[in-house]
Write an enzyme that holds these catalytic residues in place. Structure first.
Site, mmCIF file in Angstrom:
data_model
loop_
_atom_site.group_PDB
_atom_site.id
_atom_site.type_symbol
_atom_site.label_atom_id
_atom_site.label_comp_id
_atom_site.label_asym_id
_atom_site.label_seq_id
_atom_site.Cartn_x
_atom_site.Cartn_y
_atom_site.Cartn_z
ATOM 1 N N GLN A 1 -1.985 2.213 10.261
ATOM 2 C CA GLN A 1 -0.708 2.231 9.521
ATOM 3 C C GLN A 1 0.390 2.941 10.318
ATOM 4 O O GLN A 1 1.572 2.633 10.151
ATOM 5 C CB GLN A 1 -0.883 2.938 8.176
ATOM 6 N N ARG B 1 -7.581 0.058 -6.612
ATOM 7 C CA ARG B 1 -7.768 1.126 -5.627
ATOM 8 C C ARG B 1 -7.944 2.446 -6.392
ATOM 9 O O ARG B 1 -7.160 2.744 -7.289
ATOM 10 C CB ARG B 1 -6.581 1.205 -4.646
ATOM 11 N N ASN C 1 -5.148 12.633 1.209
ATOM 12 C CA ASN C 1 -4.312 11.699 1.973
ATOM 13 C C ASN C 1 -5.202 10.939 2.948
ATOM 14 O O ASN C 1 -6.414 11.176 3.025
ATOM 15 C CB ASN C 1 -3.183 12.445 2.696
ATOM 16 N N LYS C 2 -4.598 10.054 3.676
ATOM 17 C CA LYS C 2 -5.315 9.177 4.608
ATOM 18 C C LYS C 2 -6.285 9.972 5.484
ATOM 19 O O LYS C 2 -5.962 11.052 5.968
ATOM 20 C CB LYS C 2 -4.283 8.438 5.473
ATOM 21 N N ASP D 1 -1.764 10.838 -1.517
ATOM 22 C CA ASP D 1 -2.157 9.911 -2.590
ATOM 23 C C ASP D 1 -2.416 10.622 -3.895
ATOM 24 O O ASP D 1 -2.425 10.003 -4.962
ATOM 25 C CB ASP D 1 -3.403 9.132 -2.167
ATOM 26 N N ARG E 1 0.845 -1.189 0.000
ATOM 27 C CA ARG E 1 0.000 0.000 0.000
ATOM 28 C C ARG E 1 0.879 1.238 0.000
ATOM 29 O O ARG E 1 2.096 1.131 0.047
ATOM 30 C CB ARG E 1 -0.962 -0.012 1.194
ATOM 31 N N GLY E 2 0.220 2.418 -0.019
ATOM 32 C CA GLY E 2 0.982 3.654 -0.129
ATOM 33 C C GLY E 2 1.110 3.996 -1.604
ATOM 34 O O GLY E 2 1.430 3.117 -2.423
ATOM 35 N N ALA E 3 0.869 5.257 -1.948
ATOM 36 C CA ALA E 3 0.711 5.630 -3.357
ATOM 37 C C ALA E 3 1.868 5.186 -4.274
ATOM 38 O O ALA E 3 1.634 4.491 -5.272
ATOM 39 C CB ALA E 3 0.463 7.133 -3.446
HETATM 40 O O1 MRU Z 1 -4.593 3.307 2.416
HETATM 41 P P1 MRU Z 1 -3.097 3.456 2.346
HETATM 42 O O2 MRU Z 1 -2.389 2.832 3.488
HETATM 43 O O3 MRU Z 1 -2.566 3.022 1.001
HETATM 44 O O4 MRU Z 1 -2.866 5.016 2.452
HETATM 45 C C1 MRU Z 1 -1.557 5.512 2.372
HETATM 46 C C2 MRU Z 1 -1.477 6.970 2.572
HETATM 47 O O5 MRU Z 1 -2.454 7.652 2.771
HETATM 48 C C3 MRU Z 1 -0.113 7.587 2.424
HETATM 49 O O6 MRU Z 1 0.037 8.683 3.260
HETATM 50 C C4 MRU Z 1 0.075 8.037 0.974
HETATM 51 O O7 MRU Z 1 -0.220 6.996 0.098
HETATM 52 C C5 MRU Z 1 1.453 8.527 0.721
HETATM 53 S S1 MRU Z 1 2.622 7.204 0.690
HETATM 54 C C6 MRU Z 1 4.140 7.866 0.391
#
Ligand code: MRU
Length: 343
Positions: free
Chosen positions: A202, A90, A253-254, A243, A53-55
């Site tokens: 996370q 996603r 973002n999250k 993201d 996960r993570g962009a």
């Molecule tokens: O749902 P996730 O865990 O994929 O969400 C991740 C985030 O919100 C991160 O902050 C974002 O993707 C940046 S990762 C460098």
């Protein structure tokens, strides 16, 4: 990243070169488990079910996923099918579409028999580029951290972060964490307030694991604690990942990031967003146009340690996974091109 005492990347090719190896992040921090992705279907599951996960990491995994799709079926139909399968995993992180578009553009004009190898090579290049960009984000952020620390040289620099925008969320270094690691390595005393980041935690599970591995002092806090800490002068800056950043500078973002930005604004605490340009989406005008992923209510209604699951409410639950912080609340964007007031 430092893992098991060695410098490693979060994604790499399998030893035979025919697949991709990722960490199963659902097991962390309890177990460090590498898994091999051998089919496009496996890559799609790994993204959708958040093994990874993570962009930027979603983008890199999707790039290898499309290479795997082409190894299975290199025809135009195979390319379109693999692209569609991975794109729908996603909806929010723009890196997913960017990576798929990049690989597709690389291979579309090639004869089918040349496509899989070219796609794997492009996925490798995307991974290399991501690591280099994150390193550069770290270097630009380090200069910023030096300035912030110089204001209070007698005490640690207190950074608050949300979710995991670390090496687990990228190929290496992370985005929000890159300046933290570089500052720590440069001898600047950094302490990180880690938002637990409900409902998937996370922060508590992943960011804390990373910081511990790297030896960076940190404290996990409840998501609701940041406002008080800012009010008491215990946060020098908030640094988050993203993201997707839209043409007008809005930051997706999250979920919970927006509330931190509001609290930072109210308390005069700088709010920084760290991102590579692969997370910038100039084709989307504002944050209101971003599709926000709605995830399963069970992520909220149940708690699990990986073995046992307990029900924490019997009521219906809503689980939007991301929010949007308006550009006006962002102090600056830390990118591989520098620290920018505007994106
Ligand atoms: O749902 P996730 O865990 O994929 O969400 C991740 C985030 O919100 C991160 O902050 C974002 O993707 C940046 S990762 C460098």
């Amino acid at each position: 990243m430092i893992l098991e005492g060695e410098h490693r990347r979060s994604i790499r090719r399998t030893e035979d070169g025919k697949g991709a190896c990722i960490l199963d992040q659902r097991k962390l921090p309890w177990e460090v488990k590498w898994v091999e992705l051998r089919t496009a279907g496996q890559a799609a599951v790994a993204i959708r079910d958040m093994w990874t996960r993570g962009a930027p990491m979603i983008g890199a995994t999707a790039a290898y996923g499309l290479a795997l799709a082409l190894a299975e079926d290199p025809s135009d139909e195979g390319l379109a099918k693999g692209y569609g399968l991975l794109l729908e995993t996603r909806p929010t992180a723009i890196n997913l579409r960017w990576a798929l578009d990049t690989v597709r553009a690389e291979v579309a004009g090639l004869p089918p028999e040349a496509r899989a190898a070219a796609a794997f090579a492009k996925a490798d290049a995307i991974a290399d580029e991501d690591a280099a960009m994150c390193r550069s984000i770290g270097e630009h952020g380090l200069a910023l951290f030096r300035t912030l620390h110089a204001k209070h040289p007698d005490r640690p620099l207190n950074i608050l972060t949300h979710c995991n925008a670390g090496w687990l969320a990228t190929v290496d270094y992370g985005t929000a964490t890159a300046p933290i690691y570089l500052a720590h390595d440069a001898g600047i005393p950094v302490h990180v307030w880690v938002d637990e980041t409900r409902p998937r935690n996370q922060g508590a599970l992943l960011t804390a694991f990373e910081l511990k591995n790297h030896g960076v002092p940190h404290t996990v806090i409840a998501d609701n604690a940041g406002g008080l800490l800012m009010m008491k002068g215990q946060v020098d800056a908030v640094v988050v990942g993203t993201d997707r950043v839209t043409a007008n500078g809005d930051v997706c973002n999250k979920i919970g990031t927006y509330l931190k930005a509001l609290a930072a604004h109210d308390n005069g605490v700088p709010f920084y967003v760290a991102l590579p340009y692969t997370t910038f989406d100039p084709n989307t005008a504002t944050g209101a146009d971003i599709p926000i992923e709605e995830r399963s209510a069970e992520e909220l209604t149940q708690l699990s340690d990986g073995q046992n699951t307990v029900q924490v409410t019997q009521s219906p639950a809503a689980n939007p996974a991301f929010d949007v912080t308006p550009a006006r609340l962002v102090t600056a964007y830390i990118t591989e091109r520098g620290v920018l007031d505007r994106i």
